[in-house]
Design a protein around this motif. Structure first.
Motif, short mmCIF file in Angstrom:
data_model
loop_
_atom_site.label_atom_id
_atom_site.label_comp_id
_atom_site.label_asym_id
_atom_site.label_seq_id
_atom_site.Cartn_x
_atom_site.Cartn_y
_atom_site.Cartn_z
N GLN A 77 0.88 -1.06 -0.09
CA GLN A 77 -0.03 -0.04 -0.07
C GLN A 77 0.83 1.37 -0.08
O GLN A 77 2.23 1.20 0.37
N PRO A 78 0.47 2.49 -0.44
CA PRO A 78 -1.10 2.63 -0.69
C PRO A 78 -1.26 2.34 -2.25
O PRO A 78 -2.49 2.52 -2.89
N HIS A 79 -0.35 1.74 -3.03
CA HIS A 79 -0.21 1.64 -4.43
C HIS A 79 -1.59 0.79 -4.92
O HIS A 79 -2.29 0.93 -5.97
N THR A 80 -1.64 -0.35 -4.18
CA THR A 80 -2.68 -1.29 -4.58
C THR A 80 -4.17 -0.76 -4.46
O THR A 80 -4.91 -0.65 -5.38
N ASP A 81 -4.56 0.04 -3.35
CA ASP A 81 -5.66 0.36 -3.22
C ASP A 81 -6.03 1.62 -4.29
O ASP A 81 -7.05 1.69 -4.90
N GLN A 82 -4.79 2.40 -4.57
CA GLN A 82 -4.68 3.24 -5.81
C GLN A 82 -5.32 2.88 -7.18
O GLN A 82 -6.29 3.03 -7.85
#
Length: 213
Positions: free
Chosen positions: A51-56
């Protein structure tokens, strides 16, 4: 796009039925030097993906209306921001889909087919989360005829399984494409300890020879 975006290249693999969107896994991709950007190796990132890339990325997929079937997404990490490169309604290729299904311990391709038959996915796929993968692609560095190369093999040692598959036959002659068409073979290394996996891959590559004349 890779030419214009600096940062680590990653993938996010998802499967959805229009109601539930499951994250299957995420890979970190290492590329050859520019200007060709050939995928040389991939590492499965520890679960859950960072995270935070996966949620983005998931938010961007939902904004694009992506949520049915299997999807392969590539993005570049720039600080806390994930910048999309590719969103493709297909499974990840170059045998990563095969190793992912094996490592997750679920009937991945059955789930994909059943989704397209209109059946809902379970709320929990029951996938393993402790596995690690390294995909290593052996590439030609010149045009010519492949004179020698190791045969297909499967070995296990120190908790690491090595599965090598040739992608070009001995005696075949090819130009240098500077794409994945230059792959001579693929080594699938799986286990639960990344350091042991990396050491096993290094031993395999040092012990074998691919000769082009």
């Amino acid at each position: 796009m890779e030419e214009f975006l600096d940062g680590e290249l990653r993938t996010l693999e998802t499967l959805g039925d229009g109601r539930t969107l499951h994250v299957l896994g995420a890979f970190r991709t290492e590329l050859s030097p520019p200007p060709h950007f050939i995928e040389e190796r991939l590492h499965l990132l520890p679960a859950p993906p960072p995270q935070p890339h996966t949620d983005q990325v998931l938010a961007q997929l939902r904004a694009l209306g992506v949520g049915f079937g299997v999807c392969h997404t590539e993005y570049v990490v720039q600080g806390d921001r994930a910048r999309l490169i590719e969103v493709n309604y297909r499974a990840i290729g170059d045998q990563c889909d095969l190793v992912l299904a094996e490592l997750l311990g679920i009937p991945l391709f059955e789930h994909i087919l059943r989704t397209h038959l209109g059946e809902p996915l379970p709320d929990d796929l029951g996938a393993r989360t402790d596995g690690r993968v390294r995909m290593e692609y052996v590439m030609a560095d010149r045009a010519g005829r492949l004179a020698s190369a190791p045969p297909a093999s499967v070995t296990e040692r120190d908790g690491v399984r090595l599965d090598y598959r040739p992608l070009r036959g001995i005696g075949e002659e090819h130009p240098l494409h500077r794409t994945n068409r230059d792959f001579l073979g693929v080594l699938r290394a799986t286990g639960t300890d990344q350091a042991r996996i990396d050491a096993a891959v290094a031993r395999f590559l040092a012990a074998h020879r691919w000769e082009i004349v």
